[in-house]
Design an enzyme around this catalytic site. Structure first.
Site, PDB file in Angstrom:
ATOM      1  N   THR A   1     -32.444  32.856 -19.769  1.00 12.73           N
ATOM      2  CA  THR A   1     -31.663  34.102 -20.390  1.00 12.73           C
ATOM      3  C   THR A   1     -31.191  34.773 -19.028  1.00 12.73           C
ATOM      4  O   THR A   1     -30.698  35.518 -19.013  1.00 12.73           O
ATOM      5  CB  THR A   1     -32.535  34.619 -21.350  1.00 12.73           C
ATOM      6  N   CYS A   2     -32.140  34.816 -18.008  1.00 13.16           N
ATOM      7  CA  CYS A   2     -32.040  35.517 -16.699  1.00 13.16           C
ATOM      8  C   CYS A   2     -30.507  35.463 -16.153  1.00 13.16           C
ATOM      9  O   CYS A   2     -30.245  36.261 -15.408  1.00 13.16           O
ATOM     10  CB  CYS A   2     -32.991  35.325 -15.779  1.00 13.16           C
ATOM     11  N   VAL A   3     -30.041  34.304 -16.491  1.00 15.48           N
ATOM     12  CA  VAL A   3     -28.661  33.948 -15.876  1.00 15.48           C
ATOM     13  C   VAL A   3     -27.751  33.508 -16.976  1.00 15.48           C
ATOM     14  O   VAL A   3     -26.568  32.839 -16.657  1.00 15.48           O
ATOM     15  CB  VAL A   3     -28.671  32.722 -14.820  1.00 15.48           C
TER      16      VAL A   3
END
Length: 355
Positions: A322-324
């Site tokens: 989810t960070c990217v």
């Protein structure tokens, strides 16, 4: 401090640093995870309305002065966190109650905001307001029908109940046709303002450390505008827009959206998933169940699907970083297997993956 660029390193339960270099994505994951945890009603600082929107918990305030100040410091910190999310353009999953967002943009709550806190209470008060007196000469008719005086019963932290006087000696003042409008305003003022005044002031003070009050008033004409910029568009997800603004890596890189499995994936998302499932898929891959206000083109980093041609693909679930905004999709042998695995993954609330 919150206006400066922050870089985050995750540390696992063994004290080892997680792999990955924070180019902005890891900070986003940290911020969204922090918001998800801190604003969880189970933590005690916030509670929910009947519409499942959150606002400061009236029961969170302590009687001890030192403990009370600690709680207020937490609210101020969380206000700064929300300010940072706005400042960086990071969408967060924090469905704030509209009357509370109104306080954040400098609007004083009023009676008509009460449905966003307690619709049943509002409807009851409207019934009182609209009640037609059948015996004009009987000043106590409304009191006989509704049995109200200028008090309000509230629940305390220990579960006990306390009677609050809305005006001095309110327990001795009956609600009548002549003073019922005053009673309505006092109830709304207490529920929307007085009982949470200290937490709201602390939260807004923290918010203003990142985004000054003048900016908030200029940028947001209404609580709804703030909600949409902070949490994304609350309408249905536009799958075609999502598809147009998707990149492809791994096994899907060469053919992109023309890859047979990619075409099957988008057809499943559009025709077989329900709207709540599409929202959960969006949250699974991006940490927020709503797209940005102006659509998926504004998502940063861009949404990406990476194909994995592993031999045991049919036994694997999709995963996400989810960070990217990355969805990692095994290349399954059939459409049905992909659909079943996808639904299992998004319904399981899987954690974040930095691989």
């Amino acid at each position: 401090m919150f206006k400066y660029r922050m870089k985050i390193t995750f540390v696992d339960q063994y004290g080892m640093q997680e792999a990955g270099i924070d180019g902005g994505g890891v900070f986003k994951e940290f911020l969204t995870s922090l918001v998800r945890e801190a604003f969880d009603p189970n933590m005690g600082l916030f509670t929910t309305t009947a519409q499942h929107n959150i606002y400061p918990n009236p029961e969170s305030m302590q009687t001890d002065s030192e403990a009370r100040q600690l709680v207020l410091d937490k609210y101020k910190f969380l206000g700064a966190v929300i300010g940072k999310a706005l400042y960086e353009g990071v969408l967060v999953d924090a469905p704030f109650a509209q009357f509370f967002l109104g306080c954040c943009v400098g609007q004083l709550p009023e009676f008509n905001d009460l449905p966003t806190l307690d619709e049943d209470l509002y409807n009851g008060l409207v019934a009182l307001k609209n009640y037609v007196v059948t015996q004009p000469g009987d000043e106590d008719e409304i009191y006989k029908v509704f049995g109200l005086d200028f008090t309000l019963t509230v629940r305390l932290r220990d579960g006990q109940r306390k009677t609050v006087l809305l005006v001095p000696q309110g327990d001795q003042i009956k609600v009548t046709a002549q003073n019922r409008l005053q009673y309505l305003d006092l109830i709304a003022q207490y529920k929307l303002d007085k009982q949470i005044a200290a937490p709201v002031r602390a939260f807004v003070a923290g918010l203003h450390t990142v985004i000054p009050e003048t900016w908030m008033r200029l940028l947001f004409a209404s609580p709804l505008e703030l909600s949409r910029l902070l949490c994304g568009d609350s309408g249905t997800i536009d799958v075609r827009d999502w598809q147009r603004n998707t990149m492809y890596e791994g096994a899907f890189h060469a053919q992109g959206r023309m890859h047979p499995m990619v075409r099957e994936f988008w057809d499943i998302v559009e025709t077989e998933l329900t709207e709540p499932q599409r929202q959960r898929l969006c949250r699974f891959a991006t940490s927020c169940e709503r797209p940005p206000l102006l659509g998926f083109a504004e998502l940063n980093p861009r949404f990406c699907i990476s194909g994995n041609n592993a031999d045991d693909a049919d036994s694997r679930l999709p995963s996400a970083s989810t960070c990217v905004n990355l969805l990692k999709l095994p290349v399954y042998s059939s459409r049905q297997i992909m659909r079943d695995k996808l639904v299992t993954a998004i319904e399981s609330n899987a954690g974040f993956d930095l691989s």
